[in-house]
Design a protein around this motif. Sequence first.
Motif, short mmCIF file in Angstrom:
data_model
loop_
_atom_site.label_atom_id
_atom_site.label_comp_id
_atom_site.label_asym_id
_atom_site.label_seq_id
_atom_site.Cartn_x
_atom_site.Cartn_y
_atom_site.Cartn_z
N ALA A 174 6.53 -15.90 16.82
CA ALA A 174 6.92 -14.55 17.24
C ALA A 174 6.08 -13.51 16.49
N VAL A 219 3.86 -11.52 18.73
CA VAL A 219 4.56 -10.48 19.50
C VAL A 219 4.88 -9.30 18.59
N ARG A 279 16.90 -16.79 25.61
CA ARG A 279 16.04 -15.60 25.60
C ARG A 279 14.55 -15.97 25.63
N CYS A 280 14.18 -17.16 25.14
CA CYS A 280 12.76 -17.56 25.22
C CYS A 280 12.33 -17.70 26.69
N CYS A 314 11.77 -14.22 28.04
CA CYS A 314 10.94 -13.34 27.19
C CYS A 314 9.68 -12.90 27.93
N LEU A 330 6.31 -14.48 26.39
CA LEU A 330 6.23 -15.93 26.24
C LEU A 330 4.78 -16.41 26.21
N CYS A 371 3.74 -16.06 22.52
CA CYS A 371 4.48 -16.81 21.50
C CYS A 371 4.58 -18.30 21.82
N GLY A 414 7.11 -19.78 22.96
CA GLY A 414 8.48 -20.31 22.76
C GLY A 414 8.77 -20.72 21.34
N ASN A 415 7.80 -20.44 20.44
CA ASN A 415 8.03 -20.59 19.01
C ASN A 415 8.34 -22.04 18.59
N ASP A 430 14.65 -20.16 20.22
CA ASP A 430 14.40 -20.33 18.78
C ASP A 430 15.33 -19.39 18.01
N CYS A 448 13.79 -16.29 15.95
CA CYS A 448 13.03 -15.18 16.52
C CYS A 448 13.62 -13.89 15.94
N LEU A 472 12.74 -10.80 16.64
CA LEU A 472 12.52 -9.63 17.49
C LEU A 472 13.80 -9.28 18.26
N VAL A 524 11.48 -8.19 23.14
CA VAL A 524 11.01 -9.33 23.94
C VAL A 524 11.20 -9.05 25.44
S1 SF4 Z 1 10.84 -16.85 20.03
FE1 SF4 Z 1 11.14 -14.68 20.55
S2 SF4 Z 1 9.09 -13.92 21.02
FE2 SF4 Z 1 9.01 -16.15 21.13
S3 SF4 Z 1 9.36 -16.69 23.28
FE3 SF4 Z 1 11.34 -16.78 22.21
S4 SF4 Z 1 12.19 -14.72 22.52
FE4 SF4 Z 1 9.99 -14.55 22.95
#
Ligand code: SF4
Length: 389
Positions: A249, A252, A338-339, A342, A345, A348, A350-351, A367, A370, A372, A377
């Motif tokens: 993240a 981002v 939320r990934c 996002c 994406l 990131c 998906g971290n 994740d 994250c 943020l 996002v």
């Molecule tokens: S970890 Fe955060 S920045 Fe990365 S994809 Fe998921 S929501 Fe988006």
Amino acid sequence: MFRITHYLQQIDHPTPLKPARKPSGPVVIWNLIRRCNLTCKHCYSISADTHFKGELSTQEACTVMDDLKAFGVPVLILSGGEPLLRPDIFELARRAKSMGFYVGLSSNGTLIDEHNIAEIAAVGFDYVGVSLDGIGATHDKFRRKEGAFDLSLEGIRLCKAHGIKVGVRFTMTQDNASELPLLLDLVDREDIDKFYFSHLNYAGRGMKNRKDDAVFAATRDAMDLLFEHCLKNLRAGTPKDYVTGNNDADGVYLLHWLAKHYPTQQAHIAEMLQQWGGNSSGVNVANIDNLGIVHPDTMWWNYPLGSVRERPFSQIWPDVSDPLMAGLKSSPRPLKGRCAGCQHLAICGGNTRVRAWQLTGDFWAEDPACYLSDEEVGLSVPVPEEVSA
Ligand code: SF4
């Protein structure tokens, strides 16, 4: 790994976007030995100062190396435990260098001294990374050894004196977050080439200390400081390589930092960030542990993909019959919560999937680390709990 300097140098000196280069193979982080002379609080391999049975022999390690080379692996990071405790470390490292690998050594630095520095230099390591968790007593407390900081710093100085590219790796928690500025000053003062900021990952001993993890606000403060410090160095003509790990993240977050401070450069750097694409566990980063077990990266130590004693790495790595590897290698990854929604994406990726798995049992859940906000996002409506679980 997120390369801060690589992006921030574009603020004052933008260069045209180069075509994306596909690496010939993954970077392999190779834990050659589990034994360590220290027992650090956040060690993912839960090492100890004792011999662990069943580790790869010299001959076995050489066979693995031949296979990795033929498979196109460009980089070997020799790690542990403490790799300098392995009696054949220089023999293996010399062999790797002679085969044309980029070879890094990941050490706690306490065993680099006047007696072995000439041999370390003679190997021709491309990079030596030394972990520091703070200054003086703070580091010693994390490492559970009085005097460890002085020994590690001496190791760093010896590397510098012998012309070896050297870096500091700092894993931040709530207990040492306040020392980040001091670490950055140390890196400047000692003219250390690289600073690796590692977010604490919830694996191994780190998992047991989850409550000690830095809160999201501290993470954001740390990122702001790293960006400002890096840019200051660049503008002073003393650039250093600042990188982060374990939280994709960060890319981002940089985008939002640019929008606030350098909005005209944001679009160009956003293109570069998309080309990077964030997390690459199981794709461009691989791990082999001390017993020869292959993992998607170092934080997946309790997720075995196969043993190099039974099947060469070159067969294990592309095998997508494993559900985790199939998902990691798919694009986009089958993310949830939320990934999945996002807007960033593509930056990131998906971290860090191991955190989602450890918290929920689902590889593809969002994740939990994250840092943020939903707005950042691009989620204006909160994701319902049953979707995000
Ligand atoms: S970890 Fe955060 S920045 Fe990365 S994809 Fe998921 S929501 Fe988006």
